[in-house]
Design a protein around this motif. Structure first.
Motif, PDB file in Angstrom:
ATOM      1  N   PRO A 107      23.882 -11.497 -11.319  1.00 29.36           N
ATOM      2  CA  PRO A 107      22.753 -10.782 -11.545  1.00 29.36           C
ATOM      3  C   PRO A 107      23.101  -9.575 -12.363  1.00 29.36           C
ATOM      4  CG  PRO A 107      23.221 -11.003  -9.201  1.00 29.36           C
ATOM      5  CD  PRO A 107      24.511 -11.530  -9.986  1.00 29.36           C
ATOM      6  N   ARG A 108      21.834  -9.431 -13.498  1.00 30.25           N
ATOM      7  CA  ARG A 108      21.563  -8.303 -14.209  1.00 30.25           C
ATOM      8  C   ARG A 108      22.871  -8.320 -15.242  1.00 30.25           C
ATOM      9  NH1 ARG A 108      17.494  -5.369 -11.535  1.00 30.25           N
ATOM     10  NH2 ARG A 108      16.732  -7.210 -10.292  1.00 30.25           N
ATOM     11  N   ALA A 109      23.530  -9.252 -15.595  1.00 30.54           N
ATOM     12  CA  ALA A 109      24.514  -9.515 -16.644  1.00 30.54           C
ATOM     13  C   ALA A 109      23.800  -9.269 -18.066  1.00 30.54           C
ATOM     14  CB  ALA A 109      25.261 -10.849 -16.576  1.00 30.54           C
ATOM     15  N   ASP A 110      24.567  -8.477 -18.860  1.00 34.98           N
ATOM     16  CA  ASP A 110      24.101  -8.240 -19.897  1.00 34.98           C
ATOM     17  C   ASP A 110      24.889  -8.928 -21.008  1.00 34.98           C
ATOM     18  OD1 ASP A 110      26.705  -7.249 -20.659  1.00 34.98           O
ATOM     19  OD2 ASP A 110      26.220  -5.210 -20.614  1.00 34.98           O
ATOM     20  N   GLU A 111      24.503  -8.728 -22.392  1.00 27.33           N
ATOM     21  CA  GLU A 111      24.805  -9.303 -23.661  1.00 27.33           C
ATOM     22  C   GLU A 111      26.403  -9.641 -23.854  1.00 27.33           C
ATOM     23  OE1 GLU A 111      20.828  -7.864 -24.418  1.00 27.33           O
ATOM     24  OE2 GLU A 111      22.776  -6.889 -23.807  1.00 27.33           O
ATOM     25  N   SER A 112      27.077  -8.964 -22.929  1.00 28.09           N
ATOM     26  CA  SER A 112      28.680  -9.078 -23.059  1.00 28.09           C
ATOM     27  C   SER A 112      29.199 -10.065 -22.119  1.00 28.09           C
ATOM     28  CB  SER A 112      29.251  -7.889 -22.814  1.00 28.09           C
ATOM     29  OG  SER A 112      29.204  -7.333 -21.322  1.00 28.09           O
ATOM     30  N   ALA A 113      28.297 -10.818 -21.626  1.00 30.47           N
ATOM     31  CA  ALA A 113      28.638 -11.726 -20.554  1.00 30.47           C
ATOM     32  C   ALA A 113      29.478 -12.942 -21.419  1.00 30.47           C
ATOM     33  CB  ALA A 113      27.744 -12.236 -19.805  1.00 30.47           C
ATOM     34  N   THR A 114      30.271 -13.750 -20.528  1.00 30.84           N
ATOM     35  CA  THR A 114      31.117 -14.951 -21.392  1.00 30.84           C
ATOM     36  C   THR A 114      30.005 -15.822 -21.835  1.00 30.84           C
ATOM     37  OG1 THR A 114      32.852 -14.294 -20.120  1.00 30.84           O
ATOM     38  CG2 THR A 114      32.871 -16.631 -21.225  1.00 30.84           C
ATOM     39  N   LEU A 115      30.258 -16.485 -22.990  1.00 31.02           N
ATOM     40  CA  LEU A 115      29.535 -17.478 -23.783  1.00 31.02           C
ATOM     41  C   LEU A 115      30.124 -18.795 -23.532  1.00 31.02           C
ATOM     42  CD1 LEU A 115      28.407 -15.963 -27.093  1.00 31.02           C
ATOM     43  CD2 LEU A 115      27.272 -15.711 -25.104  1.00 31.02           C
ATOM     44  N   VAL A 193      12.470 -14.106 -10.829  1.00 35.68           N
ATOM     45  CA  VAL A 193      12.059 -14.835 -11.885  1.00 35.68           C
ATOM     46  C   VAL A 193      11.722 -13.891 -13.022  1.00 35.68           C
ATOM     47  CG1 VAL A 193      10.185 -16.282 -12.563  1.00 35.68           C
ATOM     48  CG2 VAL A 193      10.993 -16.278 -10.249  1.00 35.68           C
ATOM     49  N   GLN A 194      12.294 -14.216 -14.192  1.00 35.25           N
ATOM     50  CA  GLN A 194      12.121 -13.311 -15.294  1.00 35.25           C
ATOM     51  C   GLN A 194      11.731 -14.267 -16.563  1.00 35.25           C
ATOM     52  OE1 GLN A 194      16.292 -12.405 -16.753  1.00 35.25           O
ATOM     53  NE2 GLN A 194      15.692 -10.342 -16.775  1.00 35.25           N
ATOM     54  N   TRP A 195      10.975 -13.612 -17.384  1.00 35.26           N
ATOM     55  CA  TRP A 195      10.498 -14.321 -18.425  1.00 35.26           C
ATOM     56  C   TRP A 195      10.024 -13.319 -19.620  1.00 35.26           C
ATOM     57  CZ3 TRP A 195       7.945 -12.756 -14.156  1.00 35.26           C
ATOM     58  CH2 TRP A 195       7.029 -11.918 -14.165  1.00 35.26           C
ATOM     59  N   TYR A 217      20.440  -9.493 -28.501  1.00 40.13           N
ATOM     60  CA  TYR A 217      19.698  -9.005 -27.364  1.00 40.13           C
ATOM     61  C   TYR A 217      19.196  -9.941 -26.361  1.00 40.13           C
ATOM     62  CZ  TYR A 217      19.194  -4.853 -30.409  1.00 40.13           C
ATOM     63  OH  TYR A 217      19.291  -3.823 -31.564  1.00 40.13           O
ATOM     64  N   ASN A 218      19.197  -9.811 -25.233  1.00 36.73           N
ATOM     65  CA  ASN A 218      18.458 -10.596 -24.206  1.00 36.73           C
ATOM     66  C   ASN A 218      16.989 -10.195 -24.407  1.00 36.73           C
ATOM     67  OD1 ASN A 218      20.960 -11.642 -23.401  1.00 36.73           O
ATOM     68  ND2 ASN A 218      21.091 -10.032 -21.460  1.00 36.73           N
ATOM     69  N   ALA A 219      16.327 -11.106 -24.885  1.00 33.23           N
ATOM     70  CA  ALA A 219      14.985 -10.915 -24.916  1.00 33.23           C
ATOM     71  C   ALA A 219      14.340 -11.446 -23.627  1.00 33.23           C
ATOM     72  CB  ALA A 219      14.308 -11.660 -26.251  1.00 33.23           C
ATOM     73  N   VAL A 220      14.191 -10.529 -22.457  1.00 33.99           N
ATOM     74  CA  VAL A 220      13.722 -10.915 -21.514  1.00 33.99           C
ATOM     75  C   VAL A 220      12.915  -9.518 -20.719  1.00 33.99           C
ATOM     76  CG1 VAL A 220      15.373 -12.628 -20.692  1.00 33.99           C
ATOM     77  CG2 VAL A 220      15.845 -10.247 -20.241  1.00 33.99           C
ATOM     78  N   GLY A 221      11.904  -9.868 -20.032  1.00 33.08           N
ATOM     79  CA  GLY A 221      11.349  -8.719 -19.030  1.00 33.08           C
ATOM     80  C   GLY A 221      12.289  -8.418 -17.947  1.00 33.08           C
ATOM     81  N   ASP A 279      17.682 -13.382 -14.144  1.00 37.48           N
ATOM     82  CA  ASP A 279      17.979 -12.294 -13.753  1.00 37.48           C
ATOM     83  C   ASP A 279      19.035 -11.822 -14.525  1.00 37.48           C
ATOM     84  OD1 ASP A 279      18.136 -10.039 -12.297  1.00 37.48           O
ATOM     85  OD2 ASP A 279      18.998 -10.907 -10.217  1.00 37.48           O
ATOM     86  N   ARG A 280      18.566 -11.496 -15.768  1.00 34.99           N
ATOM     87  CA  ARG A 280      19.583 -10.892 -16.670  1.00 34.99           C
ATOM     88  C   ARG A 280      19.039  -9.600 -17.203  1.00 34.99           C
ATOM     89  NH1 ARG A 280      23.652 -13.540 -18.267  1.00 34.99           N
ATOM     90  NH2 ARG A 280      23.885 -15.834 -17.777  1.00 34.99           N
ATOM     91  N   SER A 281      19.978  -8.564 -17.631  1.00 34.34           N
ATOM     92  CA  SER A 281      19.644  -7.451 -18.241  1.00 34.34           C
ATOM     93  C   SER A 281      18.892  -7.456 -19.630  1.00 34.34           C
ATOM     94  CB  SER A 281      20.967  -6.544 -18.208  1.00 34.34           C
ATOM     95  OG  SER A 281      20.449  -5.290 -18.853  1.00 34.34           O
ATOM     96  N   GLY A 282      17.784  -7.021 -19.478  1.00 39.53           N
ATOM     97  CA  GLY A 282      16.824  -6.923 -20.941  1.00 39.53           C
ATOM     98  C   GLY A 282      16.900  -5.382 -21.333  1.00 39.53           C
TER      99      GLY A 282
END
Length: 347
Positions: A107-115, A193-195, A217-221, A279-282
């Motif tokens: 939950p709330r992982a940001d752009e540094s999370a493993t790809l 839910v995130q969109w 960037y995570n382009a999410v709300g 549920d990611r960090s935006g």
């Protein structure tokens, strides 16, 4: 007035980007096959197939662009665009996806999370979507030496949504409001839910791109509990009837899938390994100017699109056909829910 090249521009997101840019007074060119639709009024279509190595010859000449926006999913298309056009653009935007991440249970992982590992091939299958997008990102980052905006979009929703996932709910509640029946929902109220609304995303891609914003960037709300999303869908649809809640085990026995696809309940996620998919960090995108319109506004736009398509249409991409749903509700209410293979579904 800026000169903007949209690689695409005839389908949903690309078309919305082109339309918003035209509305802002920019000069817009769309490079596309032209098979998915038409470009917005005011934009110029250059017909080309990006699978053809000569595709970008249609853009030959001294012309350069203030901004290039690419929404491609195939690594070969992105590699070709970078090779042909990277030196002819002041700013570059690539629309990626949160599907690039290797895990969806943080939950709330940001752009540094493993790809995921990047796909080496030029063409990704649907099952390789995430790996393909990672390869696309790598091509853009390398070809532009980091001078690009990479937007990892979440669930894109709103008017024109071809996936039927978000729009299913206001459409179904509106249908039930008319026929007087109940609506089946997953009993998983606190799932997040995130969109991102397609209009908000398009506005940001154009404005941030032209302003020179770079980075990933995570382009999410902001994440919202599923229960709140369903409540909003019912409100905009004017639904005041009965809601039947079913837990995951019951839905599984009835052969109802999670999230999307035929005989599914859209947006619902049961698998623990996917609980943070929406549920990611935006936070970074918000700081960079991505704004989100109210949920009710997005839901109303989604309902308008559903009504345009017809809420009683057969469901193949996401959701349940209405007669199927009512059969399932009847079985649950009677306490006789059986696996779908052991009961009769009316035609």
């Amino acid at each position: 007035m800026a000169s903007i090249l949209v690689l695409g521009g005839t389908s949903w997101l690309g078309g919305t980007v082109a339309a918003r840019a035209v509305a802002l007074g920019h000069e817009v060119t769309c490079l596309a096959r032209g098979e998915s639709g038409t470009v917005p009024d005011g934009a110029r279509l250059v017909r080309a197939d990006r699978a053809d190595p000569a595709a970008y010859e249609a853009l030959a000449g001294p012309v350069s662009w203030d901004l290039v926006v690419d929404v491609a999913r195939q690594p070969g298309h992105v590699r070709g665009a970078i090779a042909a056009l990277a030196h002819r653009a002041t700013h570059w935007v690539f629309v990626s996806s949160c599907s690039v991440y290797a895990r969806h249970d943080e939950p709330r992982a940001d752009e540094s999370a493993t790809l995921l590992p990047a796909l080496g091939a030029d063409e990704a299958t649907p099952e390789q979507y995430g790996e393909g997008k990672v390869a696309c990102e790598s091509a853009v980052a390398e070809g532009r030496a980091g001078a690009a905006l990479i937007a990892r979009s979440g669930l894109i929703v709103g008017h024109g949504d071809p996936t039927e996932r978000f729009g299913y709910w206001p459409g179904r509640f509106a249908q039930a409001a008319r026929d007087g029946g109940a609506v089946l929902v997953p009993d998983h109220p606190n799932q997040q839910v995130q969109w991102v609304d397609v209009g908000d995303l398009a506005d940001w891609l154009v404005s941030a791109g032209l302003s020179g914003t770079t980075g990933t960037y995570n382009a999410v709300g902001a994440p919202v509990p599923l229960e709140h999303v369903l409540d909003a869908a019912a409100r905009v649809a004017g639904f005041h009837g009965e809601v039947v809640r079913a837990d995951g085990e019951t839905l599984d026995r009835m052969g109802i899938q999670e999230f999307m696809g035929p005989r599914s309940l859209p947006l619902w996620l049961r698998d623990p390994e996917w609980q943070a998919f929406m549920d990611r960090s935006g936070a970074a995108a918000t700081r960079a100017g991505l704004a989100s319109r109210p949920l009710e506004t997005t839901m109303s736009d989604a309902l308008a699109w559903e009504e345009q398509l017809g809420t009683d249409r057969a469901r193949s991409k996401a959701g349940l056909d209405r007669h199927d749903e009512l059969d399932v509700i009847a079985a649950i209410s009677a306490g006789s829910a059986q696996p779908v293979s052991e009961r009769s579904i009316s035609d």
